[in-house]
Write a protein that holds these residues in place. Structure first.
Motif, short mmCIF file in Angstrom:
data_model
loop_
_atom_site.label_atom_id
_atom_site.label_comp_id
_atom_site.label_asym_id
_atom_site.label_seq_id
_atom_site.Cartn_x
_atom_site.Cartn_y
_atom_site.Cartn_z
N HIS A 123 0.04 -1.04 7.81
CA HIS A 123 0.86 -1.29 6.62
C HIS A 123 0.59 -2.65 6.00
N GLY A 124 0.57 -3.71 6.79
CA GLY A 124 0.35 -5.05 6.26
C GLY A 124 -1.01 -5.22 5.63
N HIS A 125 -2.03 -4.66 6.24
CA HIS A 125 -3.39 -4.79 5.69
C HIS A 125 -3.48 -4.11 4.32
N LEU A 126 -2.99 -2.88 4.24
CA LEU A 126 -3.06 -2.16 2.98
C LEU A 126 -2.22 -2.84 1.90
N THR A 127 -1.02 -3.26 2.27
CA THR A 127 -0.13 -3.88 1.30
C THR A 127 -0.69 -5.21 0.81
N ASP A 128 -1.18 -6.04 1.71
CA ASP A 128 -1.72 -7.33 1.31
C ASP A 128 -2.94 -7.19 0.39
N TYR A 129 -3.71 -6.12 0.57
CA TYR A 129 -4.87 -5.88 -0.30
C TYR A 129 -4.48 -5.18 -1.60
N GLY A 130 -3.21 -4.77 -1.71
CA GLY A 130 -2.79 -4.02 -2.89
C GLY A 130 -3.37 -2.62 -2.91
N ASP A 131 -3.71 -2.08 -1.74
CA ASP A 131 -4.29 -0.75 -1.63
C ASP A 131 -3.17 0.29 -1.54
N PHE A 132 -2.50 0.51 -2.67
CA PHE A 132 -1.38 1.43 -2.68
C PHE A 132 -1.81 2.87 -2.46
N ASP A 133 -3.02 3.22 -2.83
CA ASP A 133 -3.52 4.57 -2.56
C ASP A 133 -3.66 4.79 -1.05
N GLY A 134 -3.95 3.73 -0.31
CA GLY A 134 -4.07 3.82 1.14
C GLY A 134 -2.75 4.12 1.83
N TRP A 135 -1.64 3.86 1.13
CA TRP A 135 -0.33 4.16 1.72
C TRP A 135 -0.15 5.63 2.04
N GLN A 136 -0.95 6.50 1.40
CA GLN A 136 -0.86 7.93 1.69
C GLN A 136 -1.16 8.23 3.15
N ALA A 137 -1.94 7.37 3.79
CA ALA A 137 -2.24 7.55 5.22
C ALA A 137 -1.07 7.12 6.10
N LEU A 138 -0.14 6.33 5.56
CA LEU A 138 0.97 5.78 6.35
C LEU A 138 2.28 6.50 6.13
N PHE A 139 2.58 6.73 4.87
CA PHE A 139 3.90 7.22 4.49
C PHE A 139 3.83 8.66 4.01
N HIS A 140 4.88 9.40 4.34
CA HIS A 140 5.04 10.73 3.78
C HIS A 140 5.18 10.58 2.27
N GLU A 141 4.72 11.53 1.51
CA GLU A 141 4.77 11.42 0.05
C GLU A 141 6.18 11.24 -0.48
N ASN A 142 7.19 11.74 0.25
CA ASN A 142 8.59 11.59 -0.16
C ASN A 142 9.33 10.61 0.73
N VAL A 143 8.63 9.60 1.21
CA VAL A 143 9.23 8.60 2.09
C VAL A 143 10.48 8.00 1.46
N THR A 144 11.45 7.71 2.30
CA THR A 144 12.63 6.94 1.89
C THR A 144 12.44 5.54 2.43
N TYR A 145 12.49 4.55 1.54
CA TYR A 145 12.20 3.15 1.89
C TYR A 145 13.39 2.33 1.42
N ASP A 146 14.20 1.91 2.37
CA ASP A 146 15.48 1.27 2.08
C ASP A 146 15.36 -0.25 2.17
N VAL A 147 15.42 -0.90 1.01
CA VAL A 147 15.39 -2.37 0.96
C VAL A 147 16.70 -2.93 0.39
N THR A 148 17.79 -2.19 0.57
CA THR A 148 19.08 -2.64 0.06
C THR A 148 19.52 -3.95 0.71
N ALA A 149 19.21 -4.14 1.98
CA ALA A 149 19.60 -5.38 2.66
C ALA A 149 18.86 -6.60 2.11
N LEU A 150 17.78 -6.36 1.37
CA LEU A 150 17.03 -7.45 0.73
C LEU A 150 17.43 -7.62 -0.74
N GLY A 151 18.44 -6.88 -1.17
CA GLY A 151 18.89 -6.96 -2.55
C GLY A 151 18.24 -5.93 -3.44
N GLY A 152 17.46 -5.03 -2.86
CA GLY A 152 16.79 -3.99 -3.63
C GLY A 152 17.59 -2.70 -3.60
#
Length: 132
Positions: free
Chosen positions: A17-46
């Motif tokens: 995750h960190g390698h792909l994110t730091d490179y801005g390789d958002f297409d690579g996220w398909q290998a990590l996350f389900h296409e309908n992933v739920t990503y909760d960043v409410t505790a960070l103000g998101g």
């Protein structure tokens, strides 16, 4: 019971995750996350983001406010009776000004096809010591 191969694959998934994110390789996220992933960043103000396009849009909206480096450590895996895996890990984010923040990742990981994908992630900041 999780095999050693499954444990290695899931740990690699979380580490990548960190390698792909730091490179801005958002297409690579398909290998990590389900296409309908739920990503909760409410505790960070998101908000609760659903789906890969929402994750990409949020990262692009942050722009230079994104960390320049994501590091993950202390990965603990627990298999649940329904076949999913709960992963708990620590994340460190290095910002452009050199400050560092700490989070805890709480992941739900499921077998998808021949491999594993993160289907749900909660990101909780660590701002106060000795607190759950």
């Amino acid at each position: 019971m999780l095999s050693a191969e499954d444990r290695f694959a899931i740990t690699d998934l979380i580490n990548l995750h960190g390698h792909l994110t730091d490179y801005g390789d958002f297409d690579g996220w398909q290998a990590l996350f389900h296409e309908n992933v739920t990503y909760d960043v409410t505790a960070l103000g998101g908000e609760v983001l659903v789906g890969l396009p929402a994750l990409r849009d949020a990262a692009l909206a942050l722009g230079d406010d994104n960390p320049v480096a994501h590091h993950v450590t202390n990965i603990v895996l627990n298999e649940v009776s329904d076949g999913t895996v709960r992963a708990l890990s620590k994340g460190l984010g290095v910002m452009t000004d050199g400050t560092v923040g700490s989070v805890t990742y709480e992941d739900t990981i499921e077998r998808v096809g021949p491999g594993w994908k993160i289907t749900h992630r909660i990101v909780r900041p660590r701002r106060k010591p000795l607190q759950p």
